[in-house]
Motif scaffolding. Structure first.
Motif, PDB file in Angstrom:
ATOM      1  N   UNK A  12       0.810  -1.222   0.000  1.00  0.00           N
ATOM      2  CA  UNK A  12       0.000   0.000   0.000  1.00  0.00           C
ATOM      3  C   UNK A  12       0.844   1.274   0.000  1.00  0.00           C
ATOM      4  N   UNK A  13       2.163   1.160   0.100  1.00  0.00           N
ATOM      5  CA  UNK A  13       3.010   2.346   0.249  1.00  0.00           C
ATOM      6  C   UNK A  13       2.856   3.297  -0.930  1.00  0.00           C
ATOM      7  N   UNK A  14       2.851   2.772  -2.158  1.00  0.00           N
ATOM      8  CA  UNK A  14       2.697   3.640  -3.333  1.00  0.00           C
ATOM      9  C   UNK A  14       1.399   4.421  -3.287  1.00  0.00           C
ATOM     10  N   UNK A  15       0.319   3.736  -2.930  1.00  0.00           N
ATOM     11  CA  UNK A  15      -0.983   4.384  -2.811  1.00  0.00           C
ATOM     12  C   UNK A  15      -0.957   5.453  -1.726  1.00  0.00           C
ATOM     13  N   UNK A  16      -0.305   5.147  -0.603  1.00  0.00           N
ATOM     14  CA  UNK A  16      -0.240   6.098   0.505  1.00  0.00           C
ATOM     15  C   UNK A  16       0.578   7.337   0.127  1.00  0.00           C
ATOM     16  N   UNK A  17       1.665   7.140  -0.602  1.00  0.00           N
ATOM     17  CA  UNK A  17       2.484   8.279  -1.042  1.00  0.00           C
ATOM     18  C   UNK A  17       1.654   9.199  -1.926  1.00  0.00           C
ATOM     19  N   UNK A  18       0.895   8.607  -2.848  1.00  0.00           N
ATOM     20  CA  UNK A  18       0.042   9.410  -3.731  1.00  0.00           C
ATOM     21  C   UNK A  18      -1.026  10.140  -2.923  1.00  0.00           C
ATOM     22  N   UNK A  19      -1.631   9.436  -1.983  1.00  0.00           N
ATOM     23  CA  UNK A  19      -2.685  10.032  -1.146  1.00  0.00           C
ATOM     24  C   UNK A  19      -2.123  11.202  -0.342  1.00  0.00           C
ATOM     25  N   UNK A  20      -0.997  10.989   0.320  1.00  0.00           N
ATOM     26  CA  UNK A  20      -0.401  12.036   1.151  1.00  0.00           C
ATOM     27  C   UNK A  20       0.107  13.200   0.309  1.00  0.00           C
ATOM     28  N   UNK A  21       0.585  12.909  -0.906  1.00  0.00           N
ATOM     29  CA  UNK A  21       1.030  13.972  -1.807  1.00  0.00           C
ATOM     30  C   UNK A  21      -0.144  14.863  -2.189  1.00  0.00           C
ATOM     31  N   UNK A  22      -1.261  14.246  -2.514  1.00  0.00           N
ATOM     32  CA  UNK A  22      -2.449  15.031  -2.862  1.00  0.00           C
ATOM     33  C   UNK A  22      -2.934  15.839  -1.656  1.00  0.00           C
ATOM     34  N   UNK A  23      -2.914  15.223  -0.485  1.00  0.00           N
ATOM     35  CA  UNK A  23      -3.337  15.921   0.737  1.00  0.00           C
ATOM     36  C   UNK A  23      -2.414  17.103   1.039  1.00  0.00           C
ATOM     37  N   UNK A  47      -9.326  12.996  -4.079  1.00  0.00           N
ATOM     38  CA  UNK A  47      -8.373  11.931  -4.397  1.00  0.00           C
ATOM     39  C   UNK A  47      -9.090  10.734  -5.022  1.00  0.00           C
ATOM     40  N   UNK A  48     -10.181  10.289  -4.376  1.00  0.00           N
ATOM     41  CA  UNK A  48     -10.927   9.124  -4.882  1.00  0.00           C
ATOM     42  C   UNK A  48     -11.489   9.395  -6.274  1.00  0.00           C
ATOM     43  N   UNK A  49     -11.997  10.613  -6.496  1.00  0.00           N
ATOM     44  CA  UNK A  49     -12.558  10.953  -7.808  1.00  0.00           C
ATOM     45  C   UNK A  49     -11.460  11.028  -8.867  1.00  0.00           C
ATOM     46  N   UNK A  50     -10.331  11.596  -8.498  1.00  0.00           N
ATOM     47  CA  UNK A  50      -9.240  11.767  -9.464  1.00  0.00           C
ATOM     48  C   UNK A  50      -8.710  10.426  -9.966  1.00  0.00           C
ATOM     49  N   UNK A  51      -8.576   9.462  -9.051  1.00  0.00           N
ATOM     50  CA  UNK A  51      -7.999   8.169  -9.428  1.00  0.00           C
ATOM     51  C   UNK A  51      -9.056   7.078  -9.616  1.00  0.00           C
ATOM     52  N   UNK A  52     -10.336   7.486  -9.501  1.00  0.00           N
ATOM     53  CA  UNK A  52     -11.456   6.573  -9.721  1.00  0.00           C
ATOM     54  C   UNK A  52     -11.339   5.318  -8.858  1.00  0.00           C
ATOM     55  N   UNK A  53     -11.119   5.543  -7.566  1.00  0.00           N
ATOM     56  CA  UNK A  53     -11.055   4.434  -6.609  1.00  0.00           C
ATOM     57  C   UNK A  53     -11.905   4.773  -5.394  1.00  0.00           C
ATOM     58  N   UNK A  54     -12.189   3.753  -4.612  1.00  0.00           N
ATOM     59  CA  UNK A  54     -12.942   3.949  -3.369  1.00  0.00           C
ATOM     60  C   UNK A  54     -12.050   3.530  -2.218  1.00  0.00           C
ATOM     61  N   UNK A  55     -11.825   4.446  -1.277  1.00  0.00           N
ATOM     62  CA  UNK A  55     -11.044   4.143  -0.077  1.00  0.00           C
ATOM     63  C   UNK A  55     -11.836   4.607   1.130  1.00  0.00           C
ATOM     64  N   UNK A  56     -11.737   3.867   2.215  1.00  0.00           N
ATOM     65  CA  UNK A  56     -12.438   4.224   3.444  1.00  0.00           C
ATOM     66  C   UNK A  56     -11.737   5.405   4.112  1.00  0.00           C
ATOM     67  N   UNK A  57     -12.449   6.510   4.233  1.00  0.00           N
ATOM     68  CA  UNK A  57     -11.886   7.745   4.774  1.00  0.00           C
ATOM     69  C   UNK A  57     -11.323   7.539   6.183  1.00  0.00           C
ATOM     70  N   UNK A  58     -12.131   7.002   7.085  1.00  0.00           N
ATOM     71  CA  UNK A  58     -11.705   6.856   8.483  1.00  0.00           C
ATOM     72  C   UNK A  58     -10.527   5.903   8.618  1.00  0.00           C
TER      73      UNK A  58
END
Length: 199
Positions: A12-23, A47-58
């Motif tokens: 999940x590290x790649x996904x997390x880097x992208x998420x944190x970069x966007x944040x 983030x979810x809309x940009x990459x067309x994915x669903x992630x649990x916010x909490x």
């Protein structure tokens, strides 16, 4: 790493880097160092809309809190250390260098701003952007254009003499050991008498 330990899954590290970069970029654009939950959720939804994915916010937020990437205080969320936010903002610019070129140039033109300067340091390290390095150097030349460079031979000659000439010898008055001891003992006695009078 902190990211891998946040979820326990190194995949999940790649996904997390992208998420944190966007944040981090969202915070940087908003000129804020903290986000409330609504702002954080808005960044999450983008983030979810940009990459067309669903992630649990909490789950995402709790993973970053547990991994000590983010911290929460009084309902506001921020990166635990400012440099984490600067790094991930720079990572965003690195990933989106073409579409954000104008913004990167503006940052390079305004490095008197602390956030800009820190993001730029990380960006130049990550991207090795020669064009931007030249831009920063050209800006520095313009800032100091009215000043002549220091002539290290003539303008600091006064300091150079400290290293090229031996200092004058230290002269001590010559007294015998007994005289020095007597003078020292007299001062000690006077100090003791003064202390006794004050008590």
């Amino acid at each position: 790493t902190a990211l891998a330990s946040a979820t326990g899954d190194a995949r999940d590290v790649g996904l997390q880097v992208t998420y944190l970069s966007d944040l981090a970029y969202s915070m940087f654009k908003a000129k804020q160092t903290t986000f409330g939950e609504d702002e954080l959720r808005s960044a999450h939804d983008q983030y979810c809309a940009r990459y067309d994915i669903v992630r649990d916010f909490h789950k995402m937020v709790n993973d970053f809190l547990r991994g000590e990437i983010l911290v929460e205080s009084r309902g506001r969320f921020q990166f635990k250390y400012p440099y984490i936010g600067y790094y991930f903002t720079a990572k965003y610019f690195q990933r989106n260098a073409v579409s954000t070129r104008g913004e990167i140039n503006t940052i390079a033109d305004h490095i008197y701003n602390e956030a800009n300067a820190n993001v730029l340091i990380f960006y130049l390290y990550l991207a090795e952007d020669a064009e931007l390095i030249h831009r920063v150097k050209d800006n520095a030349r313009r800032i100091y254009d009215e000043y002549q460079p220091c002539d290290m031979d003539t303008q600091v000659a006064f300091a150079n003499t400290m290293f090229t000439e031996a200092p004058p010898p230290l002269q001590l008055t010559s007294l015998d050991v007994r005289s020095n001891r007597d003078a020292y003992n007299r001062k000690q006695d006077e100090a003791a008498e003064l202390a006794n009078k004050n008590n």
